[in-house]
Scaffold this motif. Sequence first.
Motif, PDB file in Angstrom:
ATOM      1  N   HIS A 295      -5.625  22.162  -6.883  1.00  0.00           N
ATOM      2  CA  HIS A 295      -4.685  22.146  -5.771  1.00  0.00           C
ATOM      3  C   HIS A 295      -5.423  21.867  -4.462  1.00  0.00           C
ATOM      4  O   HIS A 295      -6.645  22.040  -4.374  1.00  0.00           O
ATOM      5  N   ILE A 296      -4.688  21.463  -3.452  1.00  0.00           N
ATOM      6  CA  ILE A 296      -5.266  21.235  -2.125  1.00  0.00           C
ATOM      7  C   ILE A 296      -4.923  22.425  -1.237  1.00  0.00           C
ATOM      8  O   ILE A 296      -3.776  22.878  -1.198  1.00  0.00           O
ATOM      9  N   VAL A 297      -5.911  22.912  -0.528  1.00  0.00           N
ATOM     10  CA  VAL A 297      -5.711  24.008   0.420  1.00  0.00           C
ATOM     11  C   VAL A 297      -5.829  23.468   1.837  1.00  0.00           C
ATOM     12  O   VAL A 297      -6.831  22.837   2.182  1.00  0.00           O
ATOM     13  N   GLY A 298      -4.800  23.704   2.633  1.00  0.00           N
ATOM     14  CA  GLY A 298      -4.783  23.250   4.016  1.00  0.00           C
ATOM     15  C   GLY A 298      -4.820  24.420   4.984  1.00  0.00           C
ATOM     16  O   GLY A 298      -4.656  25.586   4.605  1.00  0.00           O
ATOM     17  N   ASN A 299      -5.027  24.102   6.252  1.00  0.00           N
ATOM     18  CA  ASN A 299      -5.182  25.084   7.321  1.00  0.00           C
ATOM     19  C   ASN A 299      -3.830  25.324   8.005  1.00  0.00           C
ATOM     20  O   ASN A 299      -3.194  24.388   8.482  1.00  0.00           O
ATOM     21  N   HIS A 300      -3.405  26.581   8.051  1.00  0.00           N
ATOM     22  CA  HIS A 300      -2.139  26.946   8.700  1.00  0.00           C
ATOM     23  C   HIS A 300      -2.390  27.957   9.816  1.00  0.00           C
ATOM     24  O   HIS A 300      -1.503  28.766  10.135  1.00  0.00           O
ATOM     25  N   THR A 301      -3.576  27.910  10.397  1.00  0.00           N
ATOM     26  CA  THR A 301      -4.068  28.796  11.462  1.00  0.00           C
ATOM     27  C   THR A 301      -4.391  30.180  10.913  1.00  0.00           C
ATOM     28  O   THR A 301      -4.136  30.480   9.747  1.00  0.00           O
ATOM     29  N   TRP A 302      -4.934  31.011  11.771  1.00  0.00           N
ATOM     30  CA  TRP A 302      -5.358  32.347  11.348  1.00  0.00           C
ATOM     31  C   TRP A 302      -4.193  33.326  11.279  1.00  0.00           C
ATOM     32  O   TRP A 302      -3.982  34.002  10.276  1.00  0.00           O
ATOM     33  N   SER A 303      -3.412  33.407  12.358  1.00  0.00           N
ATOM     34  CA  SER A 303      -2.374  34.445  12.447  1.00  0.00           C
ATOM     35  C   SER A 303      -0.958  33.889  12.614  1.00  0.00           C
ATOM     36  O   SER A 303      -0.054  34.626  12.989  1.00  0.00           O
ATOM     37  N   HIS A 304      -0.772  32.589  12.383  1.00  0.00           N
ATOM     38  CA  HIS A 304       0.547  31.958  12.445  1.00  0.00           C
ATOM     39  C   HIS A 304       1.185  32.053  13.840  1.00  0.00           C
ATOM     40  O   HIS A 304       2.371  32.409  13.980  1.00  0.00           O
ATOM     41  N   PRO A 305       0.453  31.704  14.882  1.00  0.00           N
ATOM     42  CA  PRO A 305       1.040  31.756  16.229  1.00  0.00           C
ATOM     43  C   PRO A 305       1.775  30.461  16.564  1.00  0.00           C
ATOM     44  O   PRO A 305       1.656  29.460  15.846  1.00  0.00           O
ATOM     45  N   LEU A 306       2.501  30.485  17.637  1.00  0.00           N
ATOM     46  CA  LEU A 306       3.112  29.264  18.169  1.00  0.00           C
ATOM     47  C   LEU A 306       2.030  28.539  18.975  1.00  0.00           C
ATOM     48  O   LEU A 306       1.662  28.973  20.072  1.00  0.00           O
ATOM     49  N   LEU A 307       1.517  27.458  18.427  1.00  0.00           N
ATOM     50  CA  LEU A 307       0.362  26.797  19.043  1.00  0.00           C
ATOM     51  C   LEU A 307       0.635  26.313  20.460  1.00  0.00           C
ATOM     52  O   LEU A 307      -0.261  26.304  21.304  1.00  0.00           O
ATOM     53  N   THR A 308       1.855  25.906  20.722  1.00  0.00           N
ATOM     54  CA  THR A 308       2.179  25.353  22.032  1.00  0.00           C
ATOM     55  C   THR A 308       2.076  26.379  23.159  1.00  0.00           C
ATOM     56  O   THR A 308       2.135  26.021  24.332  1.00  0.00           O
TER      57      THR A 308
ATOM     58  N   PRO B 160     -11.089  22.386   4.845  1.00  0.00           N
ATOM     59  CA  PRO B 160      -9.788  21.741   4.661  1.00  0.00           C
ATOM     60  C   PRO B 160      -9.710  20.391   5.358  1.00  0.00           C
ATOM     61  O   PRO B 160     -10.294  20.197   6.429  1.00  0.00           O
ATOM     62  N   GLU B 161      -8.983  19.482   4.758  1.00  0.00           N
ATOM     63  CA  GLU B 161      -8.795  18.145   5.326  1.00  0.00           C
ATOM     64  C   GLU B 161      -7.373  17.933   5.809  1.00  0.00           C
ATOM     65  O   GLU B 161      -7.023  16.845   6.256  1.00  0.00           O
ATOM     66  N   TRP B 162      -6.549  18.973   5.723  1.00  0.00           N
ATOM     67  CA  TRP B 162      -5.154  18.911   6.174  1.00  0.00           C
ATOM     68  C   TRP B 162      -4.821  20.184   6.937  1.00  0.00           C
ATOM     69  O   TRP B 162      -5.347  21.255   6.647  1.00  0.00           O
ATOM     70  N   PHE B 163      -3.949  20.057   7.923  1.00  0.00           N
ATOM     71  CA  PHE B 163      -3.473  21.249   8.622  1.00  0.00           C
ATOM     72  C   PHE B 163      -2.001  21.083   8.951  1.00  0.00           C
ATOM     73  O   PHE B 163      -1.468  19.976   9.017  1.00  0.00           O
ATOM     74  N   ARG B 164      -1.357  22.225   9.127  1.00  0.00           N
ATOM     75  CA  ARG B 164       0.075  22.246   9.451  1.00  0.00           C
ATOM     76  C   ARG B 164       0.287  23.274  10.550  1.00  0.00           C
ATOM     77  O   ARG B 164      -0.147  24.426  10.440  1.00  0.00           O
ATOM     78  N   ALA B 165       0.967  22.861  11.606  1.00  0.00           N
ATOM     79  CA  ALA B 165       1.240  23.766  12.722  1.00  0.00           C
ATOM     80  C   ALA B 165       2.318  24.761  12.340  1.00  0.00           C
ATOM     81  O   ALA B 165       3.354  24.378  11.779  1.00  0.00           O
ATOM     82  N   PRO B 166       2.113  26.048  12.605  1.00  0.00           N
ATOM     83  CA  PRO B 166       3.170  27.032  12.357  1.00  0.00           C
ATOM     84  C   PRO B 166       4.455  26.649  13.078  1.00  0.00           C
ATOM     85  O   PRO B 166       4.421  26.151  14.210  1.00  0.00           O
ATOM     86  N   TYR B 167       5.572  26.838  12.413  1.00  0.00           N
ATOM     87  CA  TYR B 167       6.896  26.504  12.948  1.00  0.00           C
ATOM     88  C   TYR B 167       7.078  25.003  13.175  1.00  0.00           C
ATOM     89  O   TYR B 167       8.082  24.579  13.757  1.00  0.00           O
ATOM     90  N   GLY B 168       6.129  24.194  12.763  1.00  0.00           N
ATOM     91  CA  GLY B 168       6.218  22.758  13.008  1.00  0.00           C
ATOM     92  C   GLY B 168       6.101  22.408  14.475  1.00  0.00           C
ATOM     93  O   GLY B 168       6.588  21.359  14.914  1.00  0.00           O
ATOM     94  N   ALA B 169       5.447  23.276  15.248  1.00  0.00           N
ATOM     95  CA  ALA B 169       5.320  23.076  16.695  1.00  0.00           C
ATOM     96  C   ALA B 169       3.958  22.432  17.008  1.00  0.00           C
ATOM     97  O   ALA B 169       2.942  23.132  17.029  1.00  0.00           O
ATOM     98  N   TRP B 170       3.966  21.139  17.243  1.00  0.00           N
ATOM     99  CA  TRP B 170       2.739  20.399  17.502  1.00  0.00           C
ATOM    100  C   TRP B 170       2.662  20.016  18.986  1.00  0.00           C
ATOM    101  O   TRP B 170       3.677  19.878  19.659  1.00  0.00           O
ATOM    102  N   ASN B 171       1.458  19.845  19.467  1.00  0.00           N
ATOM    103  CA  ASN B 171       1.264  19.252  20.791  1.00  0.00           C
ATOM    104  C   ASN B 171      -0.037  18.443  20.764  1.00  0.00           C
ATOM    105  O   ASN B 171      -0.731  18.389  19.740  1.00  0.00           O
ATOM    106  N   ARG B 172      -0.342  17.814  21.878  1.00  0.00           N
ATOM    107  CA  ARG B 172      -1.508  16.929  21.916  1.00  0.00           C
ATOM    108  C   ARG B 172      -2.791  17.677  21.567  1.00  0.00           C
ATOM    109  O   ARG B 172      -3.634  17.177  20.826  1.00  0.00           O
TER     110      ARG B 172
END
Length: 289
Positions: A155-168, A194-206
């Motif tokens: 399986h692939i393991v990706g990065n979803h941050t440490w504590s699941h905060p709102l990155l923005t 990891p070679e993939w990451f996903r922002a918690p809540y799908g909240a991305w910024n620059r």
Amino acid sequence: MTKDQLFTRLSSKAAAVLTRRRALLAGTVAVASAGTAGVLAAVTGEEPVRPALPAAGPPAHRLAKPSAYRLQPLTGYGPPAAAPHKTLVRHEPFLKISGRGRTMVLTFDDGPDPRYTPHILDTLAEYDVRAMFFVCGEMAVDNQDLLARMADEGHIVGNHTWSHPLLTRLTRSRMRSEMERTSDVIEDAYGERPEWFRAPYGAWNRAAFQLGAELGMEPLAWSVDTLDWTTPGTRTIVGRVENGAAPGVVVLSHDAGGNRSQSVRALRDYLPQLLDSGYHITVPRRHYA
């Protein structure tokens, strides 16, 4: 040390370096032949995203009976982790995977959780299917055995941050800490950064895209949300996956963050149905120029 001894020692070191390079080259060639010829396509309104990112999986072939189709074990996702590569700074996350046939990706966020993740891994193993797990560092640090199992089972393991905060809402330094600490734990337990990451809540910024690229990770979102975190019922989760199933779909589910027994039961229901319908449940792999 005499000149002859020095020459012999240098020759031995050169031979060892050459042997390692040949081994790395052989591994890269073997990996390159293991995947299907799919490509990831980012949905952006600004500019096309390159390079293309192929999907890992078996070669396309005619299926006598869709129910007989199962993925073969993966041999890897690309060159060794130490190989240098440049990660582009994206403007949008990848939303889907497209390639030969009816390919889909299953992803699970917020874990690993020892109450639910093992059951999900058991189901995936039963049907010989690979998935992606976007883990939170604070969960992973106490369940490193589950990350090791994910590595063992392809399986692939990706990065979803440490504590699941709102990155923005984070400063750049805090954001880096959230991502970097998680990558460190993943490397320790999984064996690779990891070679993939996903922002918690799908909240991305620059800043998220920039820091992700600096840490060597590509951003992946989703195209079908099961909303399983709302515990809508097993049948509802199954229906959302089956109704949303289509070539290229990335499904979002969760294996932690609450009671995920419905998610566990739903997977056991919809996974064999997807496979019997001819879907290839696969995982993406990075493209290395």
